[in-house]
Design an enzyme around this catalytic site. Structure first.
Site, PDB file in Angstrom:
ATOM      1  N   HIS A 147       0.848  -1.207   0.000  1.00 36.65           N
ATOM      2  CA  HIS A 147       0.000   0.000   0.000  1.00 36.65           C
ATOM      3  C   HIS A 147       0.884   1.259   0.000  1.00 36.65           C
ATOM      4  O   HIS A 147       0.969   1.980   1.005  1.00 36.65           O
ATOM      5  CB  HIS A 147      -0.885  -0.043   1.246  1.00 36.65           C
ATOM      6  CG  HIS A 147      -2.063   0.874   1.226  1.00 36.65           C
ATOM      7  ND1 HIS A 147      -1.968   2.219   0.939  1.00 36.65           N
ATOM      8  CD2 HIS A 147      -3.369   0.633   1.457  1.00 36.65           C
ATOM      9  CE1 HIS A 147      -3.173   2.751   1.012  1.00 36.65           C
ATOM     10  NE2 HIS A 147      -4.041   1.814   1.326  1.00 36.65           N
ATOM     11  N   GLU A 253      -0.623   1.464  -5.659  1.00 32.64           N
ATOM     12  CA  GLU A 253      -0.442   0.286  -4.823  1.00 32.64           C
ATOM     13  C   GLU A 253      -0.472  -1.013  -5.638  1.00 32.64           C
ATOM     14  O   GLU A 253      -1.542  -1.467  -6.034  1.00 32.64           O
ATOM     15  CB  GLU A 253      -1.573   0.220  -3.796  1.00 32.64           C
ATOM     16  CG  GLU A 253      -1.862   1.532  -3.089  1.00 32.64           C
ATOM     17  CD  GLU A 253      -3.229   1.524  -2.405  1.00 32.64           C
ATOM     18  OE1 GLU A 253      -3.692   0.454  -1.956  1.00 32.64           O
ATOM     19  OE2 GLU A 253      -3.858   2.590  -2.326  1.00 32.64           O
TER      20      GLU A 253
HETATM   21  C1  BG6 Z   1      -6.986   1.807  -0.355  1.00 33.05           C
HETATM   22  C2  BG6 Z   1      -8.361   1.274  -0.606  1.00 33.05           C
HETATM   23  O1  BG6 Z   1      -6.037   0.885  -0.763  1.00 33.05           O
HETATM   24  O2  BG6 Z   1      -6.833   2.038   1.053  1.00 33.05           O
HETATM   25  C3  BG6 Z   1      -9.402   2.254  -0.067  1.00 33.05           C
HETATM   26  O3  BG6 Z   1      -8.552   1.044  -1.990  1.00 33.05           O
HETATM   27  C4  BG6 Z   1      -9.146   2.543   1.397  1.00 33.05           C
HETATM   28  O4  BG6 Z   1     -10.707   1.723  -0.254  1.00 33.05           O
HETATM   29  C5  BG6 Z   1      -7.711   3.013   1.551  1.00 33.05           C
HETATM   30  O5  BG6 Z   1     -10.044   3.547   1.843  1.00 33.05           O
HETATM   31  C6  BG6 Z   1      -7.313   3.341   2.982  1.00 33.05           C
HETATM   32  O6  BG6 Z   1      -7.675   2.311   3.831  1.00 33.05           O
HETATM   33  P1  BG6 Z   1      -7.455   2.420   5.375  1.00 33.05           P
HETATM   34  O7  BG6 Z   1      -8.031   1.192   5.970  1.00 33.05           O
HETATM   35  O8  BG6 Z   1      -5.964   2.525   5.598  1.00 33.05           O
HETATM   36  O9  BG6 Z   1      -8.165   3.675   5.825  1.00 33.05           O
END
Ligand code: BG6
Length: 279
Positions: A147, A253
């Site tokens: 991510h 990502e």
């Molecule tokens: C992204 C997703 O990778 O991460 C989104 O596609 C999500 O849907 C985002 O909102 C952040 O996620 P989190 O759980 O870290 O708030």
């Protein structure tokens, strides 16, 4: 050189510096000649109380909402073990590990061993995840994501090339409709949350980094590329993300989100990405 305070550690050479938190095995900084490539929120919780908002959290064994546990899985919210590494000949390398344990088994009754290796050399950063099914006879499946949050001066000036012709799932819309990307260069000028499916391993190029630099993102054994920016309205809802930070970041990502990876007992999977900064 290296420094450590127990929870996190830094490794550097004449060219680059990386910082890793054992919480989530989260790479929170990658500097090239002092210039930061990675975004990490000024409001990120770095005390292990929640996943780190920024850097490169590891989403495993699930990307996105997951019926068995928290969104994006437990790996980004688990304490990993530093396994070792090296710093020689211009190459910095570190490894971290996470094995199934009582806590992970409460959510996901599977035996696994993850070995994560981070390698910085020249203008490149290589991230490699190895997942082994250490069970005796039980298959498991999972989704996965590196991510990556990147630091940019103005997200609206960023361009991502390499996505044209790919089918994407638009998670900003009710029902997550699918569409085909028709732009040579994808720009982000509003709330964006897309899973580009079956992206080629040659990956994408993200332009618009600080100093007019660009980034080449290549991948191996990861089907998809997710593009995300929460924009103003969703930034305001996140306690660990500054209200005015969204223009200064973009998430690109590499993931295996649209399909699952299955491992039989004893089998291993390796997912790799390489990030290369160039002028
Ligand atoms: C992204 C997703 O990778 O991460 C989104 O596609 C999500 O849907 C985002 O909102 C952040 O996620 P989190 O759980 O870290 O708030």
């Amino acid at each position: 050189m290296s420094s450590s305070n127990g929870d996190n550690y830094k490794l550097d050479n004449e060219n680059s510096e990386i910082q890793i938190y054992k919480h989530g095995a989260t790479l929170t900084s990658w500097k090239l000649h002092g210039n930061e490539i990675i975004f990490c929120s000024g409001n990120a919780k770095l005390d292990g109380s929640k996943p780190i908002r920024g850097g490169v959290p590891i989403c495993f064994p699930a990307f996105g909402p997951w019926p068995l546990g928290p969104q994006h899985g437990f790996a980004r919210n688990s304490k990993w073990t530093q396994l070792g590494g090296s710093n020689q000949d211009g190459c910095i390398k570190t490894e971290l590990g996470l094995k199934s344990n009582d806590e992970t088994k409460k959510m996901w009754d599977s035996d696994f061993n993850c070995i994560y290796s981070i390698e910085s050399k020249g203008n490149k950063l290589k991230l490699e995840m190895n997942v082994e099914n250490t069970g005796k006879d039980k298959e498991f499946d999972f989704t996965f994501c590196f991510h990556c949050y990147f630091s940019v001066p103005d997200v609206e000036l960023c361009k991502i090339s390499g996505l044209k012709g790919l089918t994407y799932a638009d998670k900003t819309l009710e029902g997550t409709p699918k569409n085909v990307e028709d732009r040579d260069e994808v720009t982000v000028t509003q709330f964006t949350d897309r899973v580009y499916e079956k992206a080629p391993d040659s990956g994408v190029i993200l332009s618009g980094l600080h100093g007019g630099k660009s980034l080449k993102v290549t991948k191996s054994n990861l089907a998809d590329i997710v593009v995300w920016n929460p924009w103003k309205e969703n930034a305001a809802k996140m306690g660990d993300f500054g209200d005015t930070e969204y223009p200064t970041m973009i998430c690109v990502e590499p993931a295996n989100a649209s399909s699952k990876i299955a491992l039989q007992a004893g089998e291993k999977w390796t997912g790799i990405i390489e990030l290369e900064v160039f002028q």
